[in-house]
Design an enzyme around this catalytic site. Structure first.
Site, PDB file in Angstrom:
ATOM      1  N   HIS A   1      -3.644  -4.972   0.497  1.00  0.00           N
ATOM      2  CA  HIS A   1      -3.088  -5.508   1.745  1.00  0.00           C
ATOM      3  C   HIS A   1      -3.148  -7.043   1.733  1.00  0.00           C
ATOM      4  CE1 HIS A   1      -2.580  -1.785   4.047  1.00  0.00           C
ATOM      5  NE2 HIS A   1      -3.606  -1.347   3.355  1.00  0.00           N
TER       6      HIS A   1
ATOM      7  N   CYS B   1       0.830  -1.210   0.000  1.00  0.00           N
ATOM      8  CA  CYS B   1       0.000   0.000   0.000  1.00  0.00           C
ATOM      9  C   CYS B   1       0.866   1.262   0.000  1.00  0.00           C
ATOM     10  CB  CYS B   1      -0.991  -0.041   1.154  1.00  0.00           C
ATOM     11  SG  CYS B   1      -2.483   0.896   0.784  1.00  0.00           S
TER      12      CYS B   1
ATOM     13  N   GLU C   1      -1.625  -9.087   3.501  1.00  0.00           N
ATOM     14  CA  GLU C   1      -1.508  -9.672   4.843  1.00  0.00           C
ATOM     15  C   GLU C   1      -2.861 -10.076   5.436  1.00  0.00           C
ATOM     16  OE1 GLU C   1      -1.076  -6.519   4.070  1.00  0.00           O
ATOM     17  OE2 GLU C   1      -1.536  -5.129   5.695  1.00  0.00           O
TER      18      GLU C   1
HETATM   19  N1  GLN Z   1      -2.019   6.867   2.642  1.00  0.00           N
HETATM   20  C1  GLN Z   1      -2.128   6.112   1.448  1.00  0.00           C
HETATM   21  C2  GLN Z   1      -3.498   6.270   0.794  1.00  0.00           C
HETATM   22  O1  GLN Z   1      -4.430   6.706   1.439  1.00  0.00           O
HETATM   23  C3  GLN Z   1      -1.822   4.656   1.701  1.00  0.00           C
HETATM   24  C4  GLN Z   1      -2.807   3.982   2.609  1.00  0.00           C
HETATM   25  C5  GLN Z   1      -2.310   2.668   3.153  1.00  0.00           C
HETATM   26  O2  GLN Z   1      -1.116   2.386   3.110  1.00  0.00           O
HETATM   27  N2  GLN Z   1      -3.175   1.863   3.732  1.00  0.00           N
HETATM   28  O3  GLN Z   1      -3.670   5.961  -0.363  1.00  0.00           O
END
Ligand code: GLN
Length: 534
Positions: A507, A381, A509
């Site tokens: 994600h 992410c 995970e």
């Molecule tokens: N801050 C980034 C976004 O909002 C990544 C979010 C995250 O890593 N969960 O896109």
């Protein structure tokens, strides 16, 4: 209403009640029952989305995009099943529902009260997943400790349920602590007695007591607990400290916890097969080799802030028979430090998800080092967004490239809000949340791990790889390995000229389980092993 297993906690918080509940879920499932689980969180937040991971641990995301407590993640990892928003209840959500109905005039002039209106709503929410999934048994964990003011309406709702359904349809399990008094070298039972007294004052008599302890419980102590708490000594279950929580189902089965539950619920006892679980747990405890992984994040002091990631490493490690030693590195600190002393000794580095500007430059600096020194890199992410920023700045030469989250005036907004997302935000939603499909390119490295083209992964973010820069970056050696089905949103990037540099917008995970480790975590660990042996 099907069968209910209610797990409460006494004496102290942090006793591993969640692990006990998840273990019960797994044991009953392994005996052939369709099981669902539910977590009750007595806090006033409507969901865990707004809670600080440093204090409260990671925010877990379900397939339907609910931001929940990390316990839901643990249930999924033990049960090896997807849960949804219905599997989590908070005080905030209960009151929100009741007050909304009151404002809509649905109570027809009644005085709206905790009993019966709030307790009725709790009972409705408890029935929901059972009715929806057709589960035969629902394991419900009540967060907090008996005696807390916040937990009272929930315990009252469970007490009422007990009166409404046949006695053999509900079992109460109370998890307590037997502290060791070193001066007399003795496990003390008094706190357990008091906490059971407290539970009884609310109208609940536990059927089984699970006693957390750091040595075997002597027969005399079990007898004493049994006598004072009005249960047979066979129903006092020893829950000893273990080298890994994944050992808990096996240890509790040894103590016959699952049999006691099934007896109480008048359900037939089917045979159980946990051989694979057992073999994996043995590997977690005694792996054949070890690797060193760095995790460059915002939180370095509480392992629970990234628990799905650290657990995903345990799963992939068990699969490959390798133990993973994780070093938590503060991204903010790294901004000012030299990279070599921190990173050269590691077999691989992961940058996890996150929000806000703090520590971004440290992450970018670390990624430059990993890219140049060909150390395996796994970005998740925000970790992918930082990799895109790094590549744009240092390989393509787009000076000052950034995400508009951190620098709204950047000349090269390689990570940006998409039109669609702006609309979602105008509608009051804030993030792309939950499971979405992605399509893999079959000549990508990721494809060799997934071994299929269509995947589903969970998301929690606002910003995306800006399509305006896609061509320029791919020309310079960044491969777009997966996109959304319409080809618009970038889901995975890889570096062509690197042994293992994979970064994902989602994600992974949240999908990893002990019995089904995530392919990318397995792939990454394999690359780390190769790096180590080279
Ligand atoms: N801050 C980034 C976004 O909002 C990544 C979010 C995250 O890593 N969960 O896109």
């Amino acid at each position: 209403m099907r069968k209910l297993v209610c797990v409460t906690g006494g004496v102290l918080s942090g006793l591993g009640k969640g692990v006990v509940a998840a273990s019960i879920g797994l044991l009953l499932k392994s005996r052939g029952y369709r099981v669902t689980m539910q977590k009750i969180d007595p806090y006033l937040n409507v969901d865990a989305g707004t809670m600080n991971p440093r204090e409260h641990g990671e925010v877990f995301i379900t397939i339907d995009g609910k931001e929940t407590d990390l316990d839901i993640g643990r249930y999924e990892r033990f049960l090896n099943e997807d849960l949804t928003a219905d599997n989590s209840i908070t005080t905030g959500q209960v009151y929100w529902n009741v007050i909304r109905r009151e404002r809509n005039g649905e109570f027809l002039g009644q005085t709206v009260q905790i009993i019966p209106h709030v307790t009725d709503e709790i009972k409705r929410l408890i029935r929901r997943p059972v009715e929806k999934d057709g589960a035969e048994i629902s394991v419900i964990e009540v967060g907090g400790t008996v005696g807390d003011i916040e937990g009272l309406p929930f315990l009252e709702a469970l007490r009422q349920l007990k009166e409404e359904i046949p006695r053999e349809d509900i079992v109460f399990i109370h998890v307590t602590l037997l502290p060791l008094l070193t001066s007399s070298d003795e496990l003390k039972t008094k706190p357990t007695q008091h906490s059971v007294k407290e539970l009884r004052a609310i109208g609940i008599q536990p059927d089984i007591i699970v006693a957390r302890c750091n040595r075997p419980i002597p027969r005399t102590a079990k007898a004493k607990i049994a006598l004072f708490c009005s249960i047979p000594p066979t129903h006092v279950i020893e829950d000893r400290d273990l080298p890994t929580p994944y050992g808990a189902p096996l240890a509790l089965m040894e103590e016959k916890l699952d049999l006691r539950i099934l007896e109480k619920l008048a359900l037939p006892i089917e045979s159980v097969n946990l051989e694979r679980w057992k073999a994996l747990t043995e590997r977690i405890i005694k792996p054949a080799q070890r690797v060193k992984i760095g995790l460059v994040g915002k939180y370095t002091e509480n392992g629970d802030s990234y628990i799905s990631i650290t657990d995903a490493f345990i799963h992939a490690g068990a699969e490959l028979n390798v133990g993973v030693d994780i070093t938590f590195l503060s991204a903010e600190q790294m901004q000012h430090d030299g990279m070599d002393p921190l990173l050269h000794d590691l077999d691989g580095v992961l940058v996890p998800g996150g929000f806000g500007e703090r520590g971004i430059e440290g992450k970018v600096k670390a990624i430059t080092y990993l890219r140049e020194n060909k150390i395996p890199y796994f970005g998740i992410c925000l970790g992918m967004q930082c990799a895109v920023i790094e590549f744009a700045r240092n390989v393509v030469g787009l000076d000052g490239a950034n995400s508009t989250e951190f620098d709204p005036a950047t000349p090269y907004p390689v990570i940006d809000l998409m039109e669609e997302q702006t609309q979602v935000m105008q509608k009051g939603g804030t993030m792309r949340l939950g499971e979405y499909e992605a399509v893999l390119r079959d000549d990508s490295k990721s494809f060799t791990y997934y071994r299929c083209r269509h995947i589903r992964e969970r998301h929690r973010h606002r910003f995306e790889f800006n399509p305006a820069f896609r061509e320029e970056l791919t020309r310079a050696g960044m491969r777009v390995a997966a996109t959304s089905p319409d080809g618009q949103l970038v889901e995975i990037i890889e570096l062509v000229d690197h042994p293992w540099f994979v970064a994902v917008q989602f994600h992974p995970e949240f999908r990893s389980r002990l019995l089904a480790p995530h392919p990318l975590f397995v792939g990454f660990l394999n690359a780390c092993l190769t790096k180590k042996s080279s």
